[in-house]
Every structure is written in C-alpha cells, then in structure tokens.
Design an enzyme around this catalytic site. Structure first.
Site, PDB file in Angstrom:
ATOM      1  N   THR A  44      19.217   1.085   8.456  1.00  0.00           N
ATOM      2  CA  THR A  44      19.432   2.125   9.463  1.00  0.00           C
ATOM      3  C   THR A  44      19.457   3.482   8.763  1.00  0.00           C
ATOM      4  OG1 THR A  44      20.754   0.541  10.703  1.00  0.00           O
ATOM      5  CG2 THR A  44      21.008   2.850  11.297  1.00  0.00           C
ATOM      6  N   THR A  46      11.067  -6.199   8.861  1.00  0.00           N
ATOM      7  CA  THR A  46      11.252  -5.984  10.302  1.00  0.00           C
ATOM      8  C   THR A  46      11.059  -4.500  10.597  1.00  0.00           C
ATOM      9  OG1 THR A  46      12.808  -7.794  10.342  1.00  0.00           O
ATOM     10  CG2 THR A  46      12.893  -6.255  12.197  1.00  0.00           C
ATOM     11  N   GLU A  72       9.575 -12.214   9.691  1.00  0.00           N
ATOM     12  CA  GLU A  72      10.236 -13.407   9.151  1.00  0.00           C
ATOM     13  C   GLU A  72      11.446 -13.746  10.010  1.00  0.00           C
ATOM     14  OE1 GLU A  72       9.255 -15.574   6.802  1.00  0.00           O
ATOM     15  OE2 GLU A  72      10.924 -16.539   7.793  1.00  0.00           O
ATOM     16  N   LYS A 122       9.992  -9.631  17.007  1.00  0.00           N
ATOM     17  CA  LYS A 122      11.026  -9.799  15.964  1.00  0.00           C
ATOM     18  C   LYS A 122      12.320  -9.103  16.390  1.00  0.00           C
ATOM     19  CE  LYS A 122      13.311 -10.473  12.339  1.00  0.00           C
ATOM     20  NZ  LYS A 122      13.898 -11.762  12.004  1.00  0.00           N
ATOM     21  N   ALA A 142      13.866 -11.106  19.242  1.00  0.00           N
ATOM     22  CA  ALA A 142      14.516 -12.369  18.833  1.00  0.00           C
ATOM     23  C   ALA A 142      15.916 -12.081  18.291  1.00  0.00           C
ATOM     24  CB  ALA A 142      13.666 -13.079  17.774  1.00  0.00           C
ATOM     25  N   ARG A 179      19.124 -25.266  30.101  1.00  0.00           N
ATOM     26  CA  ARG A 179      18.576 -23.910  30.184  1.00  0.00           C
ATOM     27  C   ARG A 179      19.312 -22.968  29.225  1.00  0.00           C
ATOM     28  NH1 ARG A 179      19.594 -23.132  36.357  1.00  0.00           N
ATOM     29  NH2 ARG A 179      21.507 -24.087  35.568  1.00  0.00           N
ATOM     30  N   CYS A 201      20.870  -7.626   9.377  1.00  0.00           N
ATOM     31  CA  CYS A 201      19.809  -7.346  10.358  1.00  0.00           C
ATOM     32  C   CYS A 201      20.236  -7.209  11.811  1.00  0.00           C
ATOM     33  CB  CYS A 201      18.731  -8.406  10.235  1.00  0.00           C
ATOM     34  SG  CYS A 201      17.863  -8.262   8.673  1.00  0.00           S
ATOM     35  N   ARG A 213      26.303  -8.126   3.322  1.00  0.00           N
ATOM     36  CA  ARG A 213      25.947  -6.937   4.097  1.00  0.00           C
ATOM     37  C   ARG A 213      26.481  -7.035   5.529  1.00  0.00           C
ATOM     38  NH1 ARG A 213      19.646  -6.557   2.551  1.00  0.00           N
ATOM     39  NH2 ARG A 213      19.884  -8.805   2.694  1.00  0.00           N
TER      40      ARG A 213
HETATM   41  P1  NAD Z   1      16.582  -6.636   0.303  1.00  0.00           P
HETATM   42  O1  NAD Z   1      17.254  -5.338   0.236  1.00  0.00           O
HETATM   43  O2  NAD Z   1      17.284  -7.875  -0.147  1.00  0.00           O
HETATM   44  O3  NAD Z   1      15.221  -6.570  -0.545  1.00  0.00           O
HETATM   45  C1  NAD Z   1      14.319  -5.501  -0.490  1.00  0.00           C
HETATM   46  C2  NAD Z   1      13.812  -5.216  -1.895  1.00  0.00           C
HETATM   47  O4  NAD Z   1      12.743  -4.270  -1.816  1.00  0.00           O
HETATM   48  C3  NAD Z   1      14.847  -4.613  -2.835  1.00  0.00           C
HETATM   49  O5  NAD Z   1      15.024  -5.456  -3.967  1.00  0.00           O
HETATM   50  C4  NAD Z   1      14.245  -3.244  -3.237  1.00  0.00           C
HETATM   51  O6  NAD Z   1      14.506  -2.890  -4.578  1.00  0.00           O
HETATM   52  C5  NAD Z   1      12.777  -3.489  -3.006  1.00  0.00           C
HETATM   53  N1  NAD Z   1      12.005  -2.260  -2.818  1.00  0.00           N
HETATM   54  C6  NAD Z   1      12.263  -1.219  -1.982  1.00  0.00           C
HETATM   55  N2  NAD Z   1      11.298  -0.296  -2.090  1.00  0.00           N
HETATM   56  C7  NAD Z   1      10.408  -0.748  -3.000  1.00  0.00           C
HETATM   57  C8  NAD Z   1       9.195  -0.242  -3.537  1.00  0.00           C
HETATM   58  N3  NAD Z   1       8.683   0.932  -3.120  1.00  0.00           N
HETATM   59  N4  NAD Z   1       8.539  -0.966  -4.462  1.00  0.00           N
HETATM   60  C9  NAD Z   1       9.042  -2.147  -4.877  1.00  0.00           C
HETATM   61  N5  NAD Z   1      10.184  -2.692  -4.405  1.00  0.00           N
HETATM   62  C10 NAD Z   1      10.861  -2.001  -3.477  1.00  0.00           C
HETATM   63  O7  NAD Z   1      16.080  -6.802   1.801  1.00  0.00           O
HETATM   64  P2  NAD Z   1      15.804  -8.169   2.612  1.00  0.00           P
HETATM   65  O8  NAD Z   1      17.067  -8.735   3.133  1.00  0.00           O
HETATM   66  O9  NAD Z   1      14.883  -9.029   1.799  1.00  0.00           O
HETATM   67  O10 NAD Z   1      15.026  -7.587   3.872  1.00  0.00           O
HETATM   68  C11 NAD Z   1      13.696  -7.108   3.753  1.00  0.00           C
HETATM   69  C12 NAD Z   1      13.128  -6.941   5.150  1.00  0.00           C
HETATM   70  O11 NAD Z   1      13.069  -8.216   5.802  1.00  0.00           O
HETATM   71  C13 NAD Z   1      13.950  -6.048   6.076  1.00  0.00           C
HETATM   72  O12 NAD Z   1      13.065  -5.329   6.903  1.00  0.00           O
HETATM   73  C14 NAD Z   1      14.733  -7.027   6.915  1.00  0.00           C
HETATM   74  O13 NAD Z   1      15.027  -6.515   8.181  1.00  0.00           O
HETATM   75  C15 NAD Z   1      13.768  -8.181   7.044  1.00  0.00           C
HETATM   76  N6  NAD Z   1      14.396  -9.494   7.262  1.00  0.00           N
HETATM   77  C16 NAD Z   1      15.481  -9.878   6.535  1.00  0.00           C
HETATM   78  C17 NAD Z   1      16.029 -11.142   6.711  1.00  0.00           C
HETATM   79  C18 NAD Z   1      17.209 -11.610   5.923  1.00  0.00           C
HETATM   80  O14 NAD Z   1      17.682 -12.701   6.185  1.00  0.00           O
HETATM   81  N7  NAD Z   1      17.726 -10.857   4.981  1.00  0.00           N
HETATM   82  C19 NAD Z   1      15.427 -12.041   7.598  1.00  0.00           C
HETATM   83  C20 NAD Z   1      14.299 -11.625   8.316  1.00  0.00           C
HETATM   84  C21 NAD Z   1      13.784 -10.346   8.128  1.00  0.00           C
HETATM   85  C1  UGA Z   2      19.475 -13.759  11.613  1.00  0.00           C
HETATM   86  C2  UGA Z   2      18.550 -14.599  12.490  1.00  0.00           C
HETATM   87  O1  UGA Z   2      19.191 -15.840  12.802  1.00  0.00           O
HETATM   88  C3  UGA Z   2      17.237 -14.875  11.785  1.00  0.00           C
HETATM   89  O2  UGA Z   2      16.349 -15.574  12.650  1.00  0.00           O
HETATM   90  C4  UGA Z   2      16.599 -13.547  11.353  1.00  0.00           C
HETATM   91  O3  UGA Z   2      15.421 -13.785  10.629  1.00  0.00           O
HETATM   92  C5  UGA Z   2      17.592 -12.774  10.494  1.00  0.00           C
HETATM   93  O4  UGA Z   2      18.810 -12.567  11.236  1.00  0.00           O
HETATM   94  C6  UGA Z   2      17.093 -11.420  10.117  1.00  0.00           C
HETATM   95  O5  UGA Z   2      16.224 -10.869  10.776  1.00  0.00           O
HETATM   96  O6  UGA Z   2      17.649 -10.942   9.144  1.00  0.00           O
HETATM   97  P1  UGA Z   2      21.082 -14.228   9.543  1.00  0.00           P
HETATM   98  O7  UGA Z   2      21.613 -12.886   9.863  1.00  0.00           O
HETATM   99  O8  UGA Z   2      20.686 -14.522   8.158  1.00  0.00           O
HETATM  100  O9  UGA Z   2      19.789 -14.527  10.454  1.00  0.00           O
HETATM  101  O10 UGA Z   2      22.138 -15.350   9.954  1.00  0.00           O
HETATM  102  P2  UGA Z   2      22.603 -15.955  11.364  1.00  0.00           P
HETATM  103  O11 UGA Z   2      22.755 -17.401  11.206  1.00  0.00           O
HETATM  104  O12 UGA Z   2      21.760 -15.500  12.481  1.00  0.00           O
HETATM  105  O13 UGA Z   2      24.068 -15.349  11.525  1.00  0.00           O
HETATM  106  C7  UGA Z   2      24.256 -13.969  11.782  1.00  0.00           C
HETATM  107  C8  UGA Z   2      25.724 -13.718  12.040  1.00  0.00           C
HETATM  108  O14 UGA Z   2      26.099 -14.243  13.320  1.00  0.00           O
HETATM  109  C9  UGA Z   2      26.656 -14.364  11.029  1.00  0.00           C
HETATM  110  O15 UGA Z   2      27.720 -13.502  10.732  1.00  0.00           O
HETATM  111  C10 UGA Z   2      27.156 -15.591  11.748  1.00  0.00           C
HETATM  112  O16 UGA Z   2      28.410 -16.026  11.301  1.00  0.00           O
HETATM  113  C11 UGA Z   2      27.230 -15.084  13.173  1.00  0.00           C
HETATM  114  N1  UGA Z   2      27.153 -16.155  14.176  1.00  0.00           N
HETATM  115  C12 UGA Z   2      26.027 -16.892  14.303  1.00  0.00           C
HETATM  116  C13 UGA Z   2      28.242 -16.389  14.999  1.00  0.00           C
HETATM  117  O17 UGA Z   2      29.271 -15.713  14.891  1.00  0.00           O
HETATM  118  N2  UGA Z   2      28.164 -17.373  15.938  1.00  0.00           N
HETATM  119  C14 UGA Z   2      27.042 -18.133  16.089  1.00  0.00           C
HETATM  120  O18 UGA Z   2      27.040 -19.023  16.978  1.00  0.00           O
HETATM  121  C15 UGA Z   2      25.954 -17.884  15.249  1.00  0.00           C
END
Ligand code: NAD
Ligand code: UGA
Length: 464
Positions: A95, A133, A162, A222, A225, A262, A278, A348
């Site tokens: 953000t 995302t 993802e 995304k 969802a 449902r 996220c 986070r």
């Molecule tokens: P993260 O912060 O763990 O990883 C991002 C990495 O990108 C960091 O290590 C950073 O150093 C690197 N980076 C940034 N700018 C760069 C550059 N110019 N060149 C090279 N490396 C660079 O983030 P994340 O959790 O992997 O999330 C990445 C994206 O995926 C986000 O948009 C997030 O919303 C999305 N996403 C995350 C999750 C999740 O579970 N964490 C799930 C689905 C989608």
């Molecule tokens: C979530 C989504 O589930 C993923 O599909 C998506 O890819 C991801 O965000 C993303 O875009 O980063 P994540 O945040 O890793 O995944 O984990 P979740 O299992 O969704 O849990 C998120 C939070 O909700 C956690 O703090 C969990 O404890 C809480 N939660 C989840 C509840 O409090 N109750 C529930 O029933 C489910």
C-alpha cells in the site's frame, strides 16, 4: 513457442516457492530467480537447504531437488532478464505510504522499475508475466513503458495472478484449484504467448484447471478473490461478537451454515482478525479503484471488511485489559504466536502486532513466544508501527524460546497464532506456574474450553 528459459524478478514468498515448483515439474526449463536483496538470495543459496529464507512445509525438499539442476537464485538481474524468453514479475506491491492514494492505492514503483529495467536490458522478444497482484489495467502501463523505452523488441504482457496461501504454498502450487492466465486473445501473438504459459503449467496442471481470460478480467479476479475471502472472515468475526452477547457459539454457527452447500464450510473460522500481507492491501486497493471511478457505494461496501477486521483486533485487546480488572500496567501477559497464521514465519499485518501494541500502550509487560518468528522480526514489526521509541519497545517486550518460559508467572496468556504445538502443551503445568487467577484468551478457538476451565483457567475464546 516453447519456453526454455524463465527469469523471475522477486525471490519472496511468491517468487521463491512458485519458481521452485515450476523448476521441479519442468526439468528442461532453466529457471532463474533474481532479487536485489543480496541477503535473501544468499539464504536461498545456503548449502543447508533448511536455511532458505521462507518457511513453508515441504519447500526445502523441492528446492533441494531442483536447485543447481535447473533452479538458480542470483542477484544478477540484468543477465537473467536478457537470457530469458519469459519473465515473471513477482515483486512486492505494498500500500502506498505517500502522495496520491496514500494508505489505499497499491505502490507500483517496484513494478515500474522492473519494466524499465527489462526495457533497457532486453535484446530479444520476451513474454512478461504479471505474477504480482496488481490494480486492474496495470498491464496497459507496463506495455507503454516497455514499448516506448525498449530496444525495439516485442513484448507480450500476460496476467497470471497467484492464489497460493502461505503455510500451504507447496500443496497449493502442486494442486491449484485453478491457474488463471489473462492475455490478448484477440491477436495471434497474444494467443501464442498465452499458450506458451499454458504449456509451462501443463507440465503438472490439467487443462480443465487452466483458465484463460482477457487481461483485465484476470487482474480484477485476483483482487476479487482476496476480497471475497477476507469478507468471509469479517462476516464470521462480526457474528463472533454477537455470539459472545447471546450465548451462541460461533463454531457451531459456522458449522451449521457451512453445511449449506451454497455457503460451504471453508474460511469460516472466527479469529482475532485476519492478517497477512495481502488481504488488507488488496481490499484497500479495490476500494481505491472503485473510488477513482466514482463508485462510492462499491468502495464503502468493501471498506467495511477492513473496518470490521480492525474492530476485531482492537476488541480482543480491549477485552484482555477489561478482564484483568481494567489495568494491565506492569502485568505480565504471555503472547503465544506472532506469525499471521500457522506454518509460516511471515508476520506481515499479523493481528499479534496490533494486540501487542495495544497492550504495550497500556504498559503491560509482554512476553512473546513463536516457534518460527525471530526476536529481530518481532522488534522490527513493533518499531515499524512507530508507536514508541525503539528503546521503549526493547524495554517493554521480551521474546523467549519456549511457551513455558513465556507463561511462567504470567497473569494472562493470549493465543494469537493457531500453531498445532500450542494444543500439545502441558496446560496443567502452565496453569500451575501462572499467577492466579490465571486468564487464558484464545484468539483462534484452538483449545477446548471445557477442558481448560476444568484445569482452573479463566477462559475467554473469540465467539463463545
Ligand atoms: P515479498 O516482499 O516477499 O517479495 C518481493 C521481492 O521482490 C523482495 O525480495 C524484493 O527485494 C524484490 N524486489 C523488489 N523490487 C525489485 C527489483 N526491482 N528487482 C529485483 N527484485 C526486486 O513479496 P511477496 O509476498 O512474494 O509478494 C509479491 C507479490 O505477490 C505481491 O504483489 C503480492 O500481493 C502477491 N501475492 C502474494 C502472496 C503471498 O502469499 N505472499 C500470494 C499471492 C500473491
Ligand atoms: C490469502 C489467500 O488465501 C490466497 O489465496 C492469496 O493468494 C493470498 O492471500 C495473497 O494474495 O497473498 P494468505 O494470506 O497467505 O492467503 O493466508 P490465508 O489462509 O488466506 O489467511 C489469511 C488470514 O485470514 C490469516 O490471518 C488467517 O488466520 C485468517 N483466517 C483465514 C481466519 O481468521 N479465518 C479463516 O477461516 C481463514
């Protein structure tokens, strides 16, 4: 076109595990994950595979299998970009903390930097895959930068969001509910790019589970969802407060409604509030997009999910203070769990950070134990909030190595993360070592209320 060489920019929670699975399943594709964070890349390359920077069940085994064969981690971003025919952008999109859209919009500076770097370095045609995302229509901005600043090579932009959840990333990647690929399906070049990515996933995902759409639908799906998932948590959490007032039990309510096919049973677990990098960021982004199109009602509707979540975290902390006779000043409160959910070391936006902050403001003596989160991380999370000086944080909070050390002589225990190991603790022993009356606040509905009450605890669980 057959993809032979993949580069992924960003070796984080998404880039690392996703590329590890692609490499494991596609031995003939060379996969290089690059990052500007040298420490992170060094950890991915640590000879001891248990020391990779991200804890995910099953991940170290996958990395051990593919690393050095066709999976590589490097800080040489330029070389990996130039060698690749497909580039995933998997950098962070937090953000915005400044300027227009501060506190709401996604900060796209890292994405733009990647686009500019690709444009500068690329000397051959590339397929660019948005893995991060992103707000709907970001691909348009990427294309503009790539086409106008590049070396005249052709770029196709795909959206491939993802959906993995942390803690289950490996299973989610190996057996995804669906893989979503958005591309320009109106042109032959666009269709070929989509097919190239379909073929990568085709190594292990069946055709039925690979969905292709236009780019804008993919980008917006995304955000949608995550908004729907978070909304379910806020909905059940709203009910948890009503349950506490009426004698209903939120677990029973969740079971009863979840049996309606449902509604379905998943994601109905009441908690101290959702965390993670996220949900909040993506909903705020959605709210910002809706507002920017003048859709105030749409924006307000989704913003309520966040308002409810903030309320849930606050009321859990308030309840601790109220129950401990309206003062926690100088009282030892043990917090079990700091990660935002079990089976991850990611903290986070973890609810634990906000609960701790509230208790520290009340001058409680907070002692934390989490099986996977380091002391440095816990202190960094509190420092980042900025509620008090770094020195004060270190004075007020203690991080210990066991749940027993955390709870010894504590006035109260609060469960913030649903680690399985907390169920298996010797709760008799903990009760005996605590000050009396011994309060237990279960923010995750992890423990058996009757059993704990029978041991002597004053027990409070979210939603009952
Ligand atoms: P993260 O912060 O763990 O990883 C991002 C990495 O990108 C960091 O290590 C950073 O150093 C690197 N980076 C940034 N700018 C760069 C550059 N110019 N060149 C090279 N490396 C660079 O983030 P994340 O959790 O992997 O999330 C990445 C994206 O995926 C986000 O948009 C997030 O919303 C999305 N996403 C995350 C999750 C999740 O579970 N964490 C799930 C689905 C989608
Ligand atoms: C979530 C989504 O589930 C993923 O599909 C998506 O890819 C991801 O965000 C993303 O875009 O980063 P994540 O945040 O890793 O995944 O984990 P979740 O299992 O969704 O849990 C998120 C939070 O909700 C956690 O703090 C969990 O404890 C809480 N939660 C989840 C509840 O409090 N109750 C529930 O029933 C489910």
């Amino acid at each position: 076109m057959k993809v032979k060489n993949i580069c992924c920019i960003g070796a984080g929670y998404v880039g690392g595990p996703t590329m590890a699975i692609i490499a494991q399943k596609s031995p003939e594709i060379r996969v290089t994950v690059v990052d500007i964070n040298e420490k992170r890349i060094a950890a991915w390359n640590d000879p001891d595979v248990e020391k990779i920077p991200i804890y995910e069940p099953g991940l170290s085994e996958v990395v051990a299998e593919a690393r050095g064969r066709n999976l590589f981690f490097s800080t040489d971003v330029d070389a990996a970009i130039d060698a690749a025919d497909m580039i995933f952008i998997s950098v962070n999109t937090p953000t915005k903390t400044y300027g227009i859209g501060k506190g709401m919009a996604a900060d796209l500076k890292y994405i733009e930097l990647c686009a500019r770097q690709i444009a500068r370095v690329a000397t051959s045609d590339k397929i660019i895959v948005e893995k991060s995302t992103l707000p709907v229509r970001t691909a348009e901005a990427l294309k503009n930068i790539l086409d106008n600043t590049g070396n005249g090579v052709n770029f196709q932009i795909l959206s491939n969001p993802e959906f993995l959840a942390e803690g289950t990333a490996v299973a989610d990647l190996q057996m995804p509910d669906r893989v979503l690929i958005g591309g320009d399906l109106d042109t032959e070049a666009g269709k070929a790019a989509v097919q190239a990515l379909v073929d990568v996933y085709g190594h292990w995902v069946t055709a039925d589970n690979i969905l292709t759409t236009n780019v804008w639908s993919s980008e917006l799906s995304k955000l949608t969802a995550n908004a729907f998932l978070a909304q379910r948590v806020s909905s059940i959490n709203a009910m948890s407060e009503l349950c506490e007032k009426t004698g209903a039990d939120v677990n029973e309510v969740a079971k009863a409604i979840g049996m309606d096919s449902r509604i379905g049973p998943k994601f109905l677990k009441a908690s101290v509030g959702f965390g993670g990098s996220c949900f909040q960021k993506d909903i705020l982004n959605l709210v910002y997009i809706a507002k920017s199109f003048g859709l105030q009602e749409v924006a307000d509707y989704w913003e309520q999910v966040i308002i409810m979540n903030d309320h849930q975290k606050r009321r859990f902390a308030e309840n601790i203070v109220r129950t401990l006779y309206n003062t926690v000043s100088g009282k030892k409160i043990a917090m079990l769990g700091w990660a935002f959910k079990k089976d991850t070391n990611d903290t986070r936006e973890s609810a634990a950070i906000y609960v701790a902050d509230y208790l520290l403001n009340e001058r409680a003596e907070v002692v934390v134990y989490d099986p996977k989160v380091t002391k440095e991380q816990i202190l960094a999370d509190l420092d980042y909030l900025g509620s008090r000086s770094e020195a004060e944080n270190r004075e007020l909070i203690t991080v210990v190595d066991t749940a027993y050390a955390a709870t010894r002589e504590a006035h109260a225990v609060a469960i913030l993360t649903e680690w399985d190991a907390f169920v298996a603790l010797d709760w008799d022993h903990i009760y005996k070592a605590m000050l009396k009356p011994a309060f237990l606040f279960d923010g995750r509905r992890l423990l058996d209320k009757e059993a704990l009450q029978a041991k002597g605890f004053e027990f409070y669980a979210i939603g009952s």
